[in-house]
Design an enzyme around this catalytic site. Structure first.
Site, mmCIF file in Angstrom:
data_model
loop_
_atom_site.group_PDB
_atom_site.id
_atom_site.type_symbol
_atom_site.label_atom_id
_atom_site.label_comp_id
_atom_site.label_asym_id
_atom_site.label_seq_id
_atom_site.Cartn_x
_atom_site.Cartn_y
_atom_site.Cartn_z
ATOM 1 N N GLY A 141 -15.506 -24.497 5.103
ATOM 2 C CA GLY A 141 -15.401 -23.046 5.087
ATOM 3 C C GLY A 141 -13.966 -22.588 4.992
ATOM 4 N N HIS A 188 -2.382 11.608 -5.301
ATOM 5 C CA HIS A 188 -3.009 10.392 -5.830
ATOM 6 C C HIS A 188 -4.053 9.848 -4.837
ATOM 7 C CE1 HIS A 188 -2.684 6.360 -7.935
ATOM 8 N NE2 HIS A 188 -3.162 5.981 -6.754
ATOM 9 N N GLU A 189 -3.651 9.713 -3.592
ATOM 10 C CA GLU A 189 -4.571 9.161 -2.595
ATOM 11 C C GLU A 189 -5.757 10.096 -2.356
ATOM 12 O OE1 GLU A 189 -4.281 6.216 -2.012
ATOM 13 O OE2 GLU A 189 -2.196 5.945 -2.616
#
Ligand code: ADP
Ligand code: MG
Ligand code: ZN
Length: 514
Positions: free
Chosen positions: A103, A329-330
């Site tokens: 894993g 933008h965000e």
């Protein structure tokens, strides 16, 4: 004892020679060289080994491992042959010699091996594959021999019936033989196989070899044969409940404020390994210390998640103009994210962190393993929304969306390769790059249009909220949703569910301007 004798005799001879006025300097030099060489060789094989593989006292139990219920159960079952030896014998079962844990890093493989030692009351010795790889042929094999010898010796000394040897990164020494055309690897691997084949399955102390790797596919098949590592246990990244479990374990001895909601943190940390969750809790505690607080609050956890995801806050100081652009933008990302799947914006931040100037963090609704076409399109919409918001507001775009476009393209590629595009099912291997490119471009321009229409209604309101984001640096998802609902109310009832196919949104945080 002999060493002292030789030393004494040597000094006597030297004094004798000196008395005879023989020049002993060259001789002294040679002796010095010899001693140096001896010490170095000793380091290589003996001393270092001794320290490194000394049995470690630890008290790891299975209770301290979260989110690995399946692996734990399987491992405990396998270990019962050590605990109930008599029954194994009466049933004539061939005892297990090796267990391979596979894993990704940080999921608790080492912890499982240690817990296995506690569970079976065995001595525990550990080594890492890379420690066996030396420039000198034979040293690795010698170390393997030594490791097994020490395991038996230590078990006897401590009056234990069994020993567990844990070899981390076994792929380093157990890669396919011949492939590396490196004799040293071969010899070391052969020695390991020989030791395992020679291990007694009846005489005390019994030895069990556990090994860990995240590349089981490159292991030499000889390692996986019956009588060697014939039990493989997968140790995967934990799901949401698993992460919650790990968070509970990691915060057990920490003072948490009343507002801390571990369930929420577990939901937000999709894809985090146990080691990352541990780092997250530690970061949060460090923030509390820095702020001189007695308790760790939810907000500190939130900052810690940002830090683990995006890196440390950077000292970059963008100009006011830049800050406003980043905020707009965000907000573009955030608006589309909320429209697609209400309630998923965790928070909007414009504090520069790592490579990003700002970012929106999304809460994944559930852990997902399959993605529908709608889902992929929506993720593309969210990714494109940042740059589009800039365009709608300023009439131009900036360089800040490079990362977003890479993400959008990669999603579009996935769509084409999975047969979800216009051109239908494709043979990935024989798909010409030009066809793939053309289709990706088509998808992107189509979704660019969709996203533009989604954002249009918010065009005139976005600047005011951007100002607030700039002022506060970070705005909570709830505050953002309140603002969004206000606008939607003003514009007449808007039901986001009327949008086509509202399915769960992406699991990754949308990287902001970078
Ligand atoms: P691996 O060997 O798989 O790389 P480790 O067992 O070395 O991972 O884990 C490193 C650290 O991360 C542990 O010491 C522990 O603090 C934390 N950790 C990892 N997985 C878990 C888990 N499943 N439950 C609790 N803590 C975990
Ligand atoms: Mg490990
Ligand atoms: Zn962006």
């Amino acid at each position: 004892m002999i060493k002292e004798w030789v030393l004494g005799a040597g000094i006597a001879v030297l004094i004798f020679l000196a008395v005879l006025h023989v020049n002993i300097l060259p001789l002294l030099f040679l002796i010095g060289l010899g001693v140096l060489l001896y010490v170095m060789l000793d380091r290589r094989s003996g001393i270092q080994l001794g320290n490194r593989e000394a049995p470690v006292r630890h008290h790891v139990t299975f209770d301290m491992i979260g989110g690995q219920e399946h692996a734990k159960r399987e491992l405990q079952e396998a270990l019962d042959f050590l605990r109930f030896r008599d029954r194994i014998k009466t049933l004539g079962i061939r005892p297990l010699k090796g267990i391979l844990l596979t894993g990704p890093p940080g999921t608790g493989k080492t912890l499982l091996a240690k817990a296995a030692a506690t569970y079976t009351d065995s001595v525990f010795l550990s080594a890492s594959g890379s420690e066996f790889v030396e420039m000198y042929v034979g040293v690795g094999a010698q170390r393997v021999r030594e490791l097994f010898r020490r395991a038996r010796q230590t078990a006897k000394k401590e009056n234990k019936d069994s020993a567990i040897i844990f070899i981390d990164e076994i792929d380093v020494l157990g890669g396919r033989r011949g492939n590396l055309s490196h004799q040293e690897y071969d010899q070391t691997l052969n020695q390991l196989l020989t030791e395992m084949d020679g291990m007694s399955t009846t005489q005390s102390p019994l030895v069990l070899v556990m090994a860990a790797t995240n590349r089981p596919d490159i292991l030499d098949p000889a390692l996986l044969r019956p009588g060697r590592f014939d039990r493989q246990i997968k140790v995967d990244l934990a799901d949401k409940d698993g992460r919650l479990h790990i968070l509970r374990i990691q915060t057990k001895d920490k003072p948490l404020a009343a507002d801390v909601d571990l369930e929420h943190i577990a939901r937000e940390t999709y894809g985090f390994s146990g080691a990352q969750l541990e780092a997250l809790v530690n970061e949060a505690a460090i923030i509390a210390l820095r702020e001189g607080k007695e308790e760790i609050s939810q907000e500190m956890f939130r900052d810690a998640v940002d830090k683990v995801l995006m890196g440390e806050k950077t000292g970059r100081k963008p100009t006011e103009d830049d800050l406003e652009r980043v905020a707009i933008h965000e907000l573009g990302h955030a608006i589309v994210s909320e429209l697609m799947r209400p309630g998923t914006v965790s928070h909007i931040t414009i504090a520069p962190r790592g490579n990003a100037l700002g970012f929106v963090r999304q809460i994944p609704e559930t852990d997902r393993y399959l993605y529908t076409l709608d889902h992929l399109k929506q993720q593309i919409n969210v990714a494109l929304a940042g740059s589009l918001a800039e365009e709608l507001h300023y009439g131009n775009r900036s360089t800040g969306a490079q990362n977003d476009f890479m993400q959008a393209s990669s999603l579009a590629r996935t769509m084409v390769k999975c047969g979800l595009s216009r051109i239908g099912i494709v043979d990935e291997e024989n798909l010409p790059e030009s066809v793939l490119d053309a289709e990706v471009r088509h998808i992107l321009s189509e979704q660019d249009q969709v996203t533009r229409e989604l954002l249009e209604p918010y065009r005139s309101d976005i600047a005011a909220f951007a100002e607030r984001v700039v002022a506060e640096e970070s705005v909570d998802g709830k505050q953002f949703r309140d603002w969004l609902a206000g606008i939607q109310h003003k514009q007449g009832a808007f039901d986001p569910r009327q949008m086509s196919g509202v399915v769960a949104m992406g699991s990754d945080a949308v990287p902001g301007m970078s």
